[in-house]
Design a protein around this motif. Sequence first.
Motif, PDB file in Angstrom:
ATOM      1  N   LYS A 160       0.860  -1.193   0.000  1.00 35.48           N
ATOM      2  CA  LYS A 160       0.000   0.000   0.000  1.00 35.48           C
ATOM      3  C   LYS A 160       0.891   1.236   0.000  1.00 35.48           C
ATOM      4  O   LYS A 160       1.998   1.192   0.535  1.00 35.48           O
ATOM      5  CB  LYS A 160      -0.885   0.029   1.249  1.00 35.48           C
ATOM      6  CG  LYS A 160      -1.719  -1.241   1.451  1.00 35.48           C
ATOM      7  CD  LYS A 160      -2.733  -1.066   2.568  1.00 35.48           C
ATOM      8  CE  LYS A 160      -3.426  -2.391   2.867  1.00 35.48           C
ATOM      9  NZ  LYS A 160      -4.808  -2.229   3.288  1.00 35.48           N
ATOM     10  N   ASP A 161       0.419   2.318  -0.618  1.00 36.94           N
ATOM     11  CA  ASP A 161       1.177   3.572  -0.559  1.00 36.94           C
ATOM     12  C   ASP A 161       0.225   4.758  -0.477  1.00 36.94           C
ATOM     13  O   ASP A 161      -0.996   4.591  -0.472  1.00 36.94           O
ATOM     14  CB  ASP A 161       2.127   3.691  -1.767  1.00 36.94           C
ATOM     15  CG  ASP A 161       1.381   3.661  -3.087  1.00 36.94           C
ATOM     16  OD1 ASP A 161       0.258   4.191  -3.157  1.00 36.94           O
ATOM     17  OD2 ASP A 161       1.906   3.094  -4.071  1.00 36.94           O
ATOM     18  N   GLU A 162       0.800   5.953  -0.419  1.00 41.54           N
ATOM     19  CA  GLU A 162       0.022   7.187  -0.237  1.00 41.54           C
ATOM     20  C   GLU A 162      -1.067   7.391  -1.294  1.00 41.54           C
ATOM     21  O   GLU A 162      -2.123   7.924  -1.007  1.00 41.54           O
ATOM     22  CB  GLU A 162       0.981   8.391  -0.324  1.00 41.54           C
ATOM     23  CG  GLU A 162       1.784   8.638   0.932  1.00 41.54           C
ATOM     24  CD  GLU A 162       0.942   9.334   2.002  1.00 41.54           C
ATOM     25  OE1 GLU A 162       0.383  10.414   1.708  1.00 41.54           O
ATOM     26  OE2 GLU A 162       0.826   8.777   3.107  1.00 41.54           O
ATOM     27  N   VAL A 163      -0.778   6.980  -2.541  1.00 39.59           N
ATOM     28  CA  VAL A 163      -1.711   7.274  -3.638  1.00 39.59           C
ATOM     29  C   VAL A 163      -2.368   6.013  -4.208  1.00 39.59           C
ATOM     30  O   VAL A 163      -3.005   6.057  -5.252  1.00 39.59           O
ATOM     31  CB  VAL A 163      -1.033   8.074  -4.777  1.00 39.59           C
ATOM     32  CG1 VAL A 163      -0.694   9.483  -4.306  1.00 39.59           C
ATOM     33  CG2 VAL A 163       0.216   7.363  -5.283  1.00 39.59           C
ATOM     34  N   GLY A 164      -2.223   4.903  -3.502  1.00 37.78           N
ATOM     35  CA  GLY A 164      -2.936   3.684  -3.888  1.00 37.78           C
ATOM     36  C   GLY A 164      -2.594   3.151  -5.268  1.00 37.78           C
ATOM     37  O   GLY A 164      -3.478   2.711  -6.009  1.00 37.78           O
ATOM     38  N   ASN A 165      -1.291   3.154  -5.585  1.00 37.87           N
ATOM     39  CA  ASN A 165      -0.854   2.694  -6.910  1.00 37.87           C
ATOM     40  C   ASN A 165      -1.419   1.345  -7.346  1.00 37.87           C
ATOM     41  O   ASN A 165      -1.754   1.150  -8.517  1.00 37.87           O
ATOM     42  CB  ASN A 165       0.674   2.605  -6.937  1.00 37.87           C
ATOM     43  CG  ASN A 165       1.268   3.827  -7.607  1.00 37.87           C
ATOM     44  OD1 ASN A 165       0.987   4.064  -8.782  1.00 37.87           O
ATOM     45  ND2 ASN A 165       2.020   4.623  -6.859  1.00 37.87           N
ATOM     46  N   GLN A 166      -1.518   0.418  -6.388  1.00 38.33           N
ATOM     47  CA  GLN A 166      -1.954  -0.932  -6.750  1.00 38.33           C
ATOM     48  C   GLN A 166      -3.426  -0.991  -7.173  1.00 38.33           C
ATOM     49  O   GLN A 166      -3.873  -1.972  -7.752  1.00 38.33           O
ATOM     50  CB  GLN A 166      -1.704  -1.900  -5.590  1.00 38.33           C
ATOM     51  CG  GLN A 166      -0.236  -2.283  -5.426  1.00 38.33           C
ATOM     52  CD  GLN A 166       0.311  -2.968  -6.672  1.00 38.33           C
ATOM     53  OE1 GLN A 166      -0.210  -3.982  -7.117  1.00 38.33           O
ATOM     54  NE2 GLN A 166       1.360  -2.400  -7.255  1.00 38.33           N
ATOM     55  N   ALA A 167      -4.175   0.075  -6.899  1.00 35.53           N
ATOM     56  CA  ALA A 167      -5.587   0.094  -7.304  1.00 35.53           C
ATOM     57  C   ALA A 167      -5.722   0.112  -8.819  1.00 35.53           C
ATOM     58  O   ALA A 167      -6.654  -0.458  -9.373  1.00 35.53           O
ATOM     59  CB  ALA A 167      -6.299   1.307  -6.695  1.00 35.53           C
ATOM     60  N   TYR A 168      -4.776   0.785  -9.494  1.00 38.56           N
ATOM     61  CA  TYR A 168      -4.883   0.930 -10.947  1.00 38.56           C
ATOM     62  C   TYR A 168      -3.695   0.313 -11.696  1.00 38.56           C
ATOM     63  O   TYR A 168      -3.506   0.557 -12.882  1.00 38.56           O
ATOM     64  CB  TYR A 168      -5.086   2.404 -11.339  1.00 38.56           C
ATOM     65  CG  TYR A 168      -4.300   3.389 -10.476  1.00 38.56           C
ATOM     66  CD1 TYR A 168      -3.001   3.730 -10.795  1.00 38.56           C
ATOM     67  CD2 TYR A 168      -4.878   3.942  -9.336  1.00 38.56           C
ATOM     68  CE1 TYR A 168      -2.287   4.610  -9.994  1.00 38.56           C
ATOM     69  CE2 TYR A 168      -4.163   4.826  -8.523  1.00 38.56           C
ATOM     70  CZ  TYR A 168      -2.875   5.157  -8.860  1.00 38.56           C
ATOM     71  OH  TYR A 168      -2.164   6.014  -8.062  1.00 38.56           O
ATOM     72  N   ALA A 169      -2.892  -0.485 -10.984  1.00 38.44           N
ATOM     73  CA  ALA A 169      -1.760  -1.145 -11.636  1.00 38.44           C
ATOM     74  C   ALA A 169      -2.275  -2.229 -12.581  1.00 38.44           C
ATOM     75  O   ALA A 169      -3.236  -2.937 -12.259  1.00 38.44           O
ATOM     76  CB  ALA A 169      -0.852  -1.775 -10.582  1.00 38.44           C
ATOM     77  N   GLU A 170      -1.632  -2.355 -13.732  1.00 33.67           N
ATOM     78  CA  GLU A 170      -2.088  -3.353 -14.691  1.00 33.67           C
ATOM     79  C   GLU A 170      -2.008  -4.767 -14.123  1.00 33.67           C
ATOM     80  O   GLU A 170      -2.828  -5.626 -14.432  1.00 33.67           O
ATOM     81  CB  GLU A 170      -1.252  -3.247 -15.974  1.00 33.67           C
ATOM     82  CG  GLU A 170      -2.051  -3.668 -17.189  1.00 33.67           C
ATOM     83  CD  GLU A 170      -1.174  -3.865 -18.395  1.00 33.67           C
ATOM     84  OE1 GLU A 170      -0.341  -2.960 -18.668  1.00 33.67           O
ATOM     85  OE2 GLU A 170      -1.303  -4.922 -19.052  1.00 33.67           O
ATOM     86  N   ASP A 171      -0.991  -4.979 -13.256  1.00 37.30           N
ATOM     87  CA  ASP A 171      -0.867  -6.302 -12.638  1.00 37.30           C
ATOM     88  C   ASP A 171      -1.350  -6.281 -11.184  1.00 37.30           C
ATOM     89  O   ASP A 171      -0.907  -7.067 -10.358  1.00 37.30           O
ATOM     90  CB  ASP A 171       0.586  -6.790 -12.726  1.00 37.30           C
ATOM     91  CG  ASP A 171       1.530  -5.883 -11.951  1.00 37.30           C
ATOM     92  OD1 ASP A 171       1.106  -4.765 -11.554  1.00 37.30           O
ATOM     93  OD2 ASP A 171       2.684  -6.286 -11.715  1.00 37.30           O
TER      94      ASP A 171
END
Length: 330
Positions: free
Chosen positions: A87-98
Motif C-alpha cells: 500500500k502507498d500514499e496514492v494507492g498505486n496498486q488500485a490501478y496497476a495493470e498487474d
Amino acid sequence: MDVSQMLTRPRRLRGNPLIRGMVRETRVSKASLIYPLFVRDGENILEPIPSLDGQLRCSVDRLGDILEDVAKAGVSSVMFFGLPDHKDEVGNQAYAEDGVVQRALRWAKERYPELYYITDVCMCEYTSHGHCGVLCGQKVDNDKTLPLIAKTALSHVQAGADMVAPSDMMDGRILAIRQELDQHGYIDTPILSYAVKYASAFYGPFREAAGSAPAFGDRKGYQMDFHNRKEALKEAALDVQEGADILMVKPAMSYLDIVREVADNFNLPVAAYSVSGEYAMIKSAAKAGLIDEAAVVCEAATGVFRAGASILLTYYAKELARWIDEGRIG
Ligand code: PBG
C-alpha cells in the motif's frame, strides 16, 4: 362483536402453503444475488477471515475453489475486493495493470466465463492511510482523487470487468468514470453506483478483513451522515444525471426506508448491500444458539426486496441460493 358481520377474514389467504405461495407479494430470485469476494496478493492462500466467519481471503491461483462453489450454488454474479500486499500514499496498486483485482479478472474470466464480474472501485484498500482517496493534509482531496478512481475503473474494465461499482463517495466520480470508459470505447459497460453510502459502524468487520480502517479520523467527510434522508435523494439524483446505471444503498438493514425512497423516486434498478456488520451479527447470534440462521437470513433478505430493491449484495449469497432452491423463501 357479531362475527356473522365479519366479511373480510385475512386468514383465508393464509390457510396452507399453496395459497400463501400464490398471494405472495415479494419473490426472491437467485438472479438478484451478488456475492462479495476478497482476492489478495500471494500464492496458494485460502485463509478464513476472523471477523467474517465463513468468508475467505483468497489468492488469485485459488479463486477456482470459491468460484466453483458460487457457480454450483446458482449465483451468477460476484463482486471483487482487492487486498494488495503493498500500500502507498496514492494507492498505486488500485490501478496497476498487474494489480490483484486486474489479475483476478483475467484469471477468472478465462476459466469461469459464465459468471458476471463486478469490481468495487475505491482507494481505501490500497492507500497506506486507509482513506478512500488522496490526501491533502488531513483531508481527502476530491478532485485529485477523481482521475485515480476513473483510472482504476478503466483498468478493471480493460482486465475484463463486466461492471464497475465505485464506493469511494467522491463528488463527480460517476461522470469521471463514465467519460473515461466512453473515451476508451467501453460505452456498454454499466456502472453500479454506491450512490447512497452512509458512514456506518456496520463496516467494522469488512475493514478488519481488508485492513482498510483509516489510520486517522473517520470517513464522515465523504460518506453520508446517517441522520439524513433527503440527502440520499440528492446523491441518487446526481448519480443518475452523471450516468449511473444502477443505484445502490448501503448498508441495507438499518436503511430500508432509504431503499424504499430511492426505489420510488428513480427509474433505475436499486441494489442494497447487506454489509459485513449485518452478516457478523447474524452469524454470531446463530453460533450462540440464539436464532435460527437460515430463517433469519431469509427474512432479512426478503425485507430488502420488499423495501424496493431488486438486487442484493450479501455474504450469504450462496446459502440464500440454496434456501431459495429448498423453498424456504421464494
Ligand atoms: C470500500 C468499501 C467498504 C465496504 C465496501 N466497499 C468499506 C468502507 O467504506 O469503509 C464495506 C462493505 C462491508 O462492510 O461489507 N470503500
